[in-house]
Design an enzyme around this catalytic site. Structure first.
Site, short mmCIF file in Angstrom:
data_model
loop_
_atom_site.label_atom_id
_atom_site.label_comp_id
_atom_site.label_asym_id
_atom_site.label_seq_id
_atom_site.Cartn_x
_atom_site.Cartn_y
_atom_site.Cartn_z
N PRO A 20 0.79 -1.23 0.00
CA PRO A 20 0.00 0.00 0.00
C PRO A 20 0.83 1.28 0.00
O PRO A 20 1.85 1.37 0.66
CB PRO A 20 -0.81 -0.10 1.30
CG PRO A 20 -0.09 -1.09 2.14
CD PRO A 20 0.55 -2.05 1.19
N ASN A 21 0.33 2.22 -0.76
CA ASN A 21 0.87 3.58 -0.88
C ASN A 21 2.17 3.67 -1.68
O ASN A 21 2.65 4.76 -1.96
CB ASN A 21 1.06 4.24 0.51
CG ASN A 21 -0.26 4.38 1.23
OD1 ASN A 21 -1.19 4.95 0.67
ND2 ASN A 21 -0.37 3.84 2.42
N ARG B 289 5.13 10.99 -2.58
CA ARG B 289 4.79 10.71 -1.19
C ARG B 289 6.02 10.92 -0.29
O ARG B 289 7.03 10.23 -0.47
CB ARG B 289 4.35 9.25 -1.10
CG ARG B 289 4.20 8.72 0.29
CD ARG B 289 4.17 7.20 0.29
NE ARG B 289 3.90 6.73 1.62
CZ ARG B 289 4.17 5.51 2.04
NH1 ARG B 289 4.73 4.62 1.24
NH2 ARG B 289 3.89 5.14 3.27
N TYR C 74 11.14 8.82 1.24
CA TYR C 74 11.14 7.75 0.24
C TYR C 74 11.85 8.12 -1.06
O TYR C 74 11.97 7.29 -1.95
CB TYR C 74 9.69 7.32 -0.06
CG TYR C 74 9.00 6.76 1.18
CD1 TYR C 74 9.46 5.58 1.77
CD2 TYR C 74 7.92 7.42 1.76
CE1 TYR C 74 8.84 5.08 2.91
CE2 TYR C 74 7.31 6.92 2.90
CZ TYR C 74 7.77 5.75 3.46
OH TYR C 74 7.18 5.25 4.60
N ASN D 137 8.08 -5.55 -0.62
CA ASN D 137 7.97 -4.40 0.27
C ASN D 137 6.48 -4.29 0.58
O ASN D 137 5.69 -3.82 -0.24
CB ASN D 137 8.47 -3.11 -0.39
CG ASN D 137 8.37 -1.92 0.56
OD1 ASN D 137 7.79 -2.02 1.65
ND2 ASN D 137 8.93 -0.79 0.15
N ALA E 145 2.95 -0.62 4.92
CA ALA E 145 2.46 -0.64 6.30
C ALA E 145 1.95 -2.02 6.73
O ALA E 145 1.94 -2.33 7.94
CB ALA E 145 1.35 0.40 6.47
N GLU F 156 12.75 -9.43 2.01
CA GLU F 156 11.92 -8.29 2.43
C GLU F 156 12.74 -7.01 2.26
O GLU F 156 13.90 -6.97 2.67
CB GLU F 156 11.54 -8.49 3.90
CG GLU F 156 10.81 -7.31 4.51
CD GLU F 156 10.55 -7.51 6.01
OE1 GLU F 156 10.82 -8.61 6.55
OE2 GLU F 156 10.10 -6.55 6.65
N HIS G 200 12.67 -2.54 2.43
CA HIS G 200 12.04 -1.26 2.75
C HIS G 200 12.94 -0.16 2.23
O HIS G 200 14.17 -0.24 2.40
CB HIS G 200 11.84 -1.10 4.26
CG HIS G 200 10.98 -2.19 4.82
ND1 HIS G 200 9.62 -2.19 4.67
CD2 HIS G 200 11.30 -3.34 5.45
CE1 HIS G 200 9.13 -3.29 5.20
NE2 HIS G 200 10.14 -4.01 5.69
N SER H 119 13.01 2.94 3.31
CA SER H 119 13.52 3.71 4.45
C SER H 119 14.11 2.77 5.49
O SER H 119 13.83 1.56 5.48
CB SER H 119 12.39 4.53 5.07
OG SER H 119 11.40 3.68 5.62
N ARG I 233 12.92 5.08 12.57
CA ARG I 233 11.63 5.76 12.52
C ARG I 233 10.79 5.42 13.75
O ARG I 233 11.31 4.91 14.74
CB ARG I 233 10.93 5.40 11.19
CG ARG I 233 11.79 5.82 9.98
CD ARG I 233 11.11 5.54 8.67
NE ARG I 233 9.88 6.30 8.54
CZ ARG I 233 8.95 6.05 7.62
NH1 ARG I 233 9.13 5.06 6.75
NH2 ARG I 233 7.86 6.77 7.56
C1 DQA Z 1 8.12 1.14 3.95
C2 DQA Z 1 8.17 1.41 5.45
C3 DQA Z 1 6.80 1.21 6.10
O1 DQA Z 1 6.86 1.46 7.49
C4 DQA Z 1 5.79 2.16 5.48
O2 DQA Z 1 4.51 1.92 6.01
C5 DQA Z 1 5.78 2.09 3.99
C6 DQA Z 1 7.04 1.97 3.27
C7 DQA Z 1 9.46 1.49 3.26
O3 DQA Z 1 9.64 1.08 2.12
O4 DQA Z 1 10.31 2.17 3.84
O5 DQA Z 1 4.73 2.23 3.36
O6 DQA Z 1 7.85 -0.23 3.74
#
Ligand code: DQA
Length: 151
Positions: A12-13, A20, A25, A76, A79, A100, A102, A104, A109
């Site tokens: 998501p997102n 964003r 990011y 990835n 959330a 896995e 990410h 960030s 964080r």
């Molecule tokens: C994320 C880190 C997650 O905490 C966040 O909710 C994301 C992106 C990252 O790629 O850093 O949507 O997975």
């Protein structure tokens, strides 16, 4: 021998990449990230499929399909990383190497981002390196798939 198939799943997102929270990011768009991943996979002798969804159930269904259609996964989960037992169970059932990623550094964080449900199903976890993390994940998958073949 056919090229190993890898699925690159974004949750998501991540469709909003580029606009964003760019201070977290970066400015890369999802399309550019996916293109870089496809090129890297090809350079490693693999073929990559990239998919993104904002829906947990859709991600679960794609992971289930990967059991028979893919050789490895980069995920990835956005959330859902921090909330989803359903994604963990799907990845455990998948029985394919999983990395896995990410963008960030989730450990720098908020504390709710420090726990990942899905890490328990991952062969490796990379965070904090932006696009480079995805490319390194593909290198790791190539190695893991090669060592499976050599075993
Ligand atoms: C994320 C880190 C997650 O905490 C966040 O909710 C994301 C992106 C990252 O790629 O850093 O949507 O997975």
């Amino acid at each position: 021998m056919p090229a190993p198939r890898v699925l690159i799943l974004n949750g998501p997102n991540l469709n909003l990449l580029g606009t964003r929270e760019p201070e977290i990011y970066g400015r890369i768009t999802l399309a550019d990230l996916e293109e870089a991943c496809r090129a890297k996979a090809e350079a490693l002798g693999m073929s990559a499929t990239c998919q993104q969804s904002n829906h947990e159930g859709e991600l679960v269904s794609w992971i289930q399909q990967a059991r028979t259609e893919q050789d490895g996964l980069v995920i990835n989960a956005g959330a859902y990383t921090h909330t989803s037992v359903a994604l963990l169970d799907a990845l455990l059932a998948c029985e394919r190497p999983v990395i896995e990623v990410h963008l960030s550094n989730i450990f720098r964080r908020e504390s709710f981002r420090h726990h990942s449900y899905i890490s328990q199903a991952a062969d490796g976890v990379i965070c904090g390196l932006g696009k480079t993390g995805y490319l390194l994940a593909l290198e790791a998958l190539a190695q893991l798939l090669k060592s499976e073949l050599d075993a």
